[in-house]
Design a protein around this motif. Structure first.
Motif, PDB file in Angstrom:
ATOM      1  N   LYS A  59      37.081  -7.368  59.208  1.00  0.00           N
ATOM      2  CA  LYS A  59      37.229  -5.826  59.328  1.00  0.00           C
ATOM      3  C   LYS A  59      38.077  -5.575  58.131  1.00  0.00           C
ATOM      4  N   PRO A  60      37.979  -4.364  57.583  1.00  0.00           N
ATOM      5  CA  PRO A  60      36.770  -3.509  57.555  1.00  0.00           C
ATOM      6  C   PRO A  60      35.676  -3.891  56.697  1.00  0.00           C
ATOM      7  N   VAL A  86      38.598  -7.729  47.505  1.00  0.00           N
ATOM      8  CA  VAL A  86      39.465  -8.594  47.969  1.00  0.00           C
ATOM      9  C   VAL A  86      39.570  -9.847  47.302  1.00  0.00           C
ATOM     10  N   ASP A  87      40.746 -10.562  47.000  1.00  0.00           N
ATOM     11  CA  ASP A  87      40.977 -11.684  46.231  1.00  0.00           C
ATOM     12  C   ASP A  87      41.162 -12.941  47.620  1.00  0.00           C
ATOM     13  N   VAL A  88      40.289 -13.522  47.788  1.00  0.00           N
ATOM     14  CA  VAL A  88      40.544 -14.429  48.989  1.00  0.00           C
ATOM     15  C   VAL A  88      40.995 -16.174  48.325  1.00  0.00           C
ATOM     16  N   SER A  89      41.024 -16.140  47.128  1.00  0.00           N
ATOM     17  CA  SER A  89      41.425 -17.476  46.539  1.00  0.00           C
ATOM     18  C   SER A  89      42.747 -18.095  46.938  1.00  0.00           C
ATOM     19  N   GLU A  95      43.345 -16.783  60.218  1.00  0.00           N
ATOM     20  CA  GLU A  95      43.130 -15.446  59.989  1.00  0.00           C
ATOM     21  C   GLU A  95      44.200 -14.805  58.752  1.00  0.00           C
ATOM     22  N   ASN A  96      43.926 -14.012  57.848  1.00  0.00           N
ATOM     23  CA  ASN A  96      44.433 -13.765  56.859  1.00  0.00           C
ATOM     24  C   ASN A  96      44.205 -12.205  56.543  1.00  0.00           C
ATOM     25  N   GLU A  97      45.194 -11.529  56.008  1.00  0.00           N
ATOM     26  CA  GLU A  97      45.363 -10.061  55.801  1.00  0.00           C
ATOM     27  C   GLU A  97      45.467 -10.064  54.140  1.00  0.00           C
ATOM     28  N   ASP A 114      43.421   8.031  44.886  1.00  0.00           N
ATOM     29  CA  ASP A 114      44.383   8.605  45.852  1.00  0.00           C
ATOM     30  C   ASP A 114      44.962   8.051  47.122  1.00  0.00           C
ATOM     31  N   GLN A 115      43.482   7.577  47.943  1.00  0.00           N
ATOM     32  CA  GLN A 115      43.867   7.258  49.241  1.00  0.00           C
ATOM     33  C   GLN A 115      42.447   6.322  49.535  1.00  0.00           C
ATOM     34  N   LEU A 116      42.773   5.382  50.352  1.00  0.00           N
ATOM     35  CA  LEU A 116      41.912   4.400  50.902  1.00  0.00           C
ATOM     36  C   LEU A 116      41.874   4.657  52.429  1.00  0.00           C
ATOM     37  N   SER A 117      40.747   4.503  52.871  1.00  0.00           N
ATOM     38  CA  SER A 117      40.714   4.528  54.580  1.00  0.00           C
ATOM     39  C   SER A 117      41.421   3.152  55.166  1.00  0.00           C
ATOM     40  N   ASN A 118      41.384   2.168  54.573  1.00  0.00           N
ATOM     41  CA  ASN A 118      42.162   1.067  54.889  1.00  0.00           C
ATOM     42  C   ASN A 118      42.879   0.565  53.653  1.00  0.00           C
ATOM     43  N   TYR A 119      44.015  -0.290  53.687  1.00  0.00           N
ATOM     44  CA  TYR A 119      44.561  -0.750  52.472  1.00  0.00           C
ATOM     45  C   TYR A 119      44.516  -2.164  52.264  1.00  0.00           C
ATOM     46  N   SER A 120      44.192  -2.664  53.847  1.00  0.00           N
ATOM     47  CA  SER A 120      43.947  -4.466  53.780  1.00  0.00           C
ATOM     48  C   SER A 120      42.741  -4.531  54.698  1.00  0.00           C
ATOM     49  N   ALA A 121      42.191  -5.664  54.505  1.00  0.00           N
ATOM     50  CA  ALA A 121      41.124  -6.453  55.210  1.00  0.00           C
ATOM     51  C   ALA A 121      41.670  -7.764  55.652  1.00  0.00           C
ATOM     52  N   THR A 122      40.824  -7.949  56.770  1.00  0.00           N
ATOM     53  CA  THR A 122      41.264  -9.028  57.731  1.00  0.00           C
ATOM     54  C   THR A 122      39.928 -10.099  57.420  1.00  0.00           C
TER      55      THR A 122
END
Length: 126
Positions: A59-60, A86-89, A95-97, A114-122
């Motif tokens: 998510k998300p 996202v850079d998953v390397s 589980e990683n954020e 200016d803004q993101l609805s989420n700043y990180s992904a899981t």
């Protein structure tokens, strides 16, 4: 002729339209918009595959991005599309954020996020 109320209203409307057209075309005012449902892509999955792992987004999967800049450039960025990734390397097993990053098209100038609805992904790495 200018004493007629209908003529005055029509002249006022025409002047307002001309001023609006000038501002939109020549002045190019600042604009802020929110681009909805930008898909989050995974980058760097090939690094994980080399060691037998694979990342899957939990998510998300999509996010909303608010951008600001000159009206014409903001519209160009919206039309050409923003890229969220996202850079998953560097992720490890489990589980990683990871921080979400945004790419704005190269030919768009002066547009800022200016803004993101989420700043990180899981992610799950298995």
């Amino acid at each position: 002729m200018l004493k007629n109320r209908k003529v005055q209203m029509i002249c006022s409307l025409l002047i307002a339209i001309c001023v609006w057209a000038y501002v939109m075309d020549q002045v190019d005012p600042q604009s802020t918009i929110t681009v909805s449902d930008v898909k989050i892509e995974m980058r760097g999955n090939d690094s994980l595959e080399k060691v037998g792992l694979k990342a899957s987004l939990v998510k998300p999967k999509f996010l909303n991005v608010t951008i600001t800049g000159k009206r014409s450039e903001v519209n160009k960025a919206k039309k050409e599309g923003l890229e969220a990734y996202v850079d998953v390397s560097t992720c490890e097993y489990g589980e990683n954020e990871v921080e979400i990053k945004i790419d704005i098209p190269d030919d768009v100038n002066g547009v800022t996020v200016d803004q993101l609805s989420n700043y990180s992904a899981t992610f799950n790495v298995k």
